[in-house]
Design an enzyme around this catalytic site. Structure first.
Site, PDB file in Angstrom:
ATOM      1  N   ARG A 161      -9.904 -33.478  -2.864  1.00 46.40           N
ATOM      2  CA  ARG A 161      -9.641 -33.059  -1.472  1.00 46.40           C
ATOM      3  C   ARG A 161     -10.953 -33.207  -0.722  1.00 46.40           C
ATOM      4  NH1 ARG A 161      -6.765 -27.730   0.995  1.00 46.40           N
ATOM      5  NH2 ARG A 161      -5.021 -29.058   0.459  1.00 46.40           N
ATOM      6  N   HIS A 190      -1.789 -36.258   3.446  1.00 47.26           N
ATOM      7  CA  HIS A 190      -1.591 -35.191   2.444  1.00 47.26           C
ATOM      8  C   HIS A 190      -0.330 -35.513   1.630  1.00 47.26           C
ATOM      9  CE1 HIS A 190      -2.112 -31.460   0.514  1.00 47.26           C
ATOM     10  NE2 HIS A 190      -1.868 -30.605   1.480  1.00 47.26           N
ATOM     11  N   GLN A 246       1.631 -32.845  -0.658  1.00 49.31           N
ATOM     12  CA  GLN A 246       2.395 -31.889   0.155  1.00 49.31           C
ATOM     13  C   GLN A 246       3.750 -32.491   0.519  1.00 49.31           C
ATOM     14  OE1 GLN A 246       1.411 -28.638   1.346  1.00 49.31           O
ATOM     15  NE2 GLN A 246       3.604 -28.640   1.726  1.00 49.31           N
ATOM     16  N   ASP A 282       2.586 -27.398  11.561  1.00 50.57           N
ATOM     17  CA  ASP A 282       1.341 -27.188  10.814  1.00 50.57           C
ATOM     18  C   ASP A 282       0.333 -26.569  11.783  1.00 50.57           C
ATOM     19  OD1 ASP A 282      -0.687 -27.274   8.912  1.00 50.57           O
ATOM     20  OD2 ASP A 282      -1.086 -29.414   9.155  1.00 50.57           O
ATOM     21  N   CYS A 310       3.405 -26.276   5.780  1.00 52.47           N
ATOM     22  CA  CYS A 310       2.677 -26.511   4.529  1.00 52.47           C
ATOM     23  C   CYS A 310       1.806 -25.312   4.141  1.00 52.47           C
ATOM     24  CB  CYS A 310       1.810 -27.762   4.663  1.00 52.47           C
ATOM     25  SG  CYS A 310       0.600 -27.638   5.998  1.00 52.47           S
ATOM     26  N   ARG A 360       4.924 -27.262  -4.783  1.00 53.75           N
ATOM     27  CA  ARG A 360       3.677 -28.015  -4.989  1.00 53.75           C
ATOM     28  C   ARG A 360       3.414 -28.145  -6.494  1.00 53.75           C
ATOM     29  NH1 ARG A 360      -0.216 -28.211  -1.045  1.00 53.75           N
ATOM     30  NH2 ARG A 360      -1.138 -29.732  -2.460  1.00 53.75           N
TER      31      ARG A 360
HETATM   32  N1   CP Z   1      -0.742 -26.726   1.869  1.00 55.72           N
HETATM   33  C1   CP Z   1      -1.948 -26.795   1.287  1.00 55.72           C
HETATM   34  O1   CP Z   1      -2.451 -27.864   0.960  1.00 55.72           O
HETATM   35  O2   CP Z   1      -2.523 -25.585   1.065  1.00 55.72           O
HETATM   36  P1   CP Z   1      -4.015 -25.322   0.607  1.00 55.72           P
HETATM   37  O3   CP Z   1      -4.923 -25.736   1.722  1.00 55.72           O
HETATM   38  O4   CP Z   1      -4.071 -23.843   0.340  1.00 55.72           O
HETATM   39  O5   CP Z   1      -4.296 -26.111  -0.630  1.00 55.72           O
HETATM   40  N1  NVA Z   2      -3.620 -29.951   8.535  1.00 54.87           N
HETATM   41  C1  NVA Z   2      -4.151 -28.924   7.686  1.00 54.87           C
HETATM   42  C2  NVA Z   2      -3.404 -28.866   6.397  1.00 54.87           C
HETATM   43  C3  NVA Z   2      -3.864 -27.813   5.445  1.00 54.87           C
HETATM   44  C4  NVA Z   2      -3.102 -27.828   4.156  1.00 54.87           C
HETATM   45  C5  NVA Z   2      -5.628 -29.181   7.442  1.00 54.87           C
HETATM   46  O1  NVA Z   2      -5.994 -30.342   7.223  1.00 54.87           O
HETATM   47  O2  NVA Z   2      -6.403 -28.237   7.466  1.00 54.87           O
END
Ligand code: CP
Ligand code: NVA
Length: 326
Positions: free
Chosen positions: A122, A149, A152, A245, A285, A313
């Site tokens: 990530r 993502h 997700q 989101d 999400c 997930r």
């Molecule tokens: N939805 C998601 O990716 O959550 P986190 O940021 O907690 O991993």
């Molecule tokens: N769009 C959000 C998703 C988090 C899971 C971010 O990138 O922070």
């Protein structure tokens, strides 16, 4: 492991840029055919039903997990997921690796491949993930970038299928900021035969190139419809799934006040839900911000599917790891 081949054939995906082995990565939904994605969802469903049957399936395998951004769901579901498959996860936070002191992605990828069987990452720059996949001779899984993502989206599709018993012919409306989550979600909807509408204010719309490629993808997949609009009523009309989101993604904190102002009319509230199908579900999400992108009445209400979505997930990613690392 150096030089190992995990997929058993020569159809290694091209997105990784890997030319020297046949490993696969999971970086974009669009790298996979509908059939391949459907197989992953079927496996995830089977793993959810019969977890014990898979408890040794990745025995002795190790997954490195690199997190340059915070996480609750992604970190825990990958770490528990690899454990439940008989393997182990190694967590590396933002400052743990020499990457944070300037070691190159190239060297990091080559070195990690000598110890590990897979990498989940990530991070901010999408290019770092494709670069890592290019140089690491082991599968690389995208756990979120500024661009997309995909894990997700797989959990989201699994959840929609659970709720409706089918996918084809449904309509998903995404309302809010045009961001990383909706890029993967839109591609997943198209690949699985759902119509999708992306509803954002003009200044927060998806880039033109993405819209054009999504429409092309839709034309060649199930002839699904892609609607891009700033009109909430039109976009959500008759939707089976309403999704939103956060208005401020990780890395955009300095823009928070402006984003809240600009996006406030794109909040999912009871009025917005009333445009959708009467049996529609609400998805997010997570993490969410009640009172910003969604009201508490919706996210904590009877139509909300957020905790099943979060649970999935785990199952979806176990299937992805199995597919890549078995
Ligand atoms: N939805 C998601 O990716 O959550 P986190 O940021 O907690 O991993
Ligand atoms: N769009 C959000 C998703 C988090 C899971 C971010 O990138 O922070």
């Amino acid at each position: 492991m150096k030089g190992h081949c995990c997929c058993g054939n020569s159809s290694g995906n091209s997105i990784s840029g890997s030319k020297n082995n046949c490993k696969k990565d999971f970086i974009h939904i669009s790298d996979y055919s509908s059939e391949e994605l459907e197989k992953i969802i079927s496996l995830a469903e089977e793993m959810k039903r019969n977890p014990h049957q898979y408890r040794e399936s990745l025995k002795g395998k190790s997954l490195g997990m690199i997190f340059s951004k915070n996480s609750t769901r992604t970190r825990i579901s990958f770490e528990v997921g690899i454990f439940q498959l008989g393997g182990m996860g190694l967590y590396f936070g933002a400052n743990d690796l020499q990457l944070s002191r300037g070691e190159t992605v190239h060297d990091t990828g080559k070195v990690l491949a000598r110890y590990l069987d897979g990498i989940m990452i990530r991070t901010f720059a999408h290019n770092d993930v494709t670069e890592l996949a290019k140089y690491a001779s082991i599968p690389v899984i995208n756990g979120l970038t500024d661009y997309n993502h995909p894990c997700q989206a797989m959990a989201d599709i699994m959840t929609i299928k659970e709720k409706f018993g089918t996918l084809k012919g449904l309509k998903l409306a995404y309302v809010g900021d045009g961001n990383n989550v909706v890029r993967s979600l839109a591609h997943a909807c198209i690949k699985f035969g759902l119509d999708v509408s992306i509803v954002t204010p003009k200044n927060y719309a998806m880039e033109e190139g993405f819209i054009v490629s999504a429409q092309q993808l839709a034309n060649s997949h199930h002839k699904t419809k892609v609607l891009v609009t700033d009109d909430i009523k039109k976009g959500v009309d008759g939707a089976n799934v309403v999704y939103t989101d956060t208005f401020t993604s990780m890395g955009q904190e300095a823009e928070r006040e402006r984003r809240l102002r600009d996006l406030k009319d794109y909040q999912v509230n009871d009025q917005v839900m009333s445009y959708a199908n009467r049996n529609a579900i609400f998805m997010h999400c997570l993490p969410c911000h009640r009172g910003e992108e969604v009201t508490a009445s919706v996210i904590d209400g009877p139509q909300s599917a957020i905790f099943d979505e979060a649970e999935n997930r785990l199952h979806a990613q176990k299937a992805i790891m199995y597919m890549l690392m078995k």
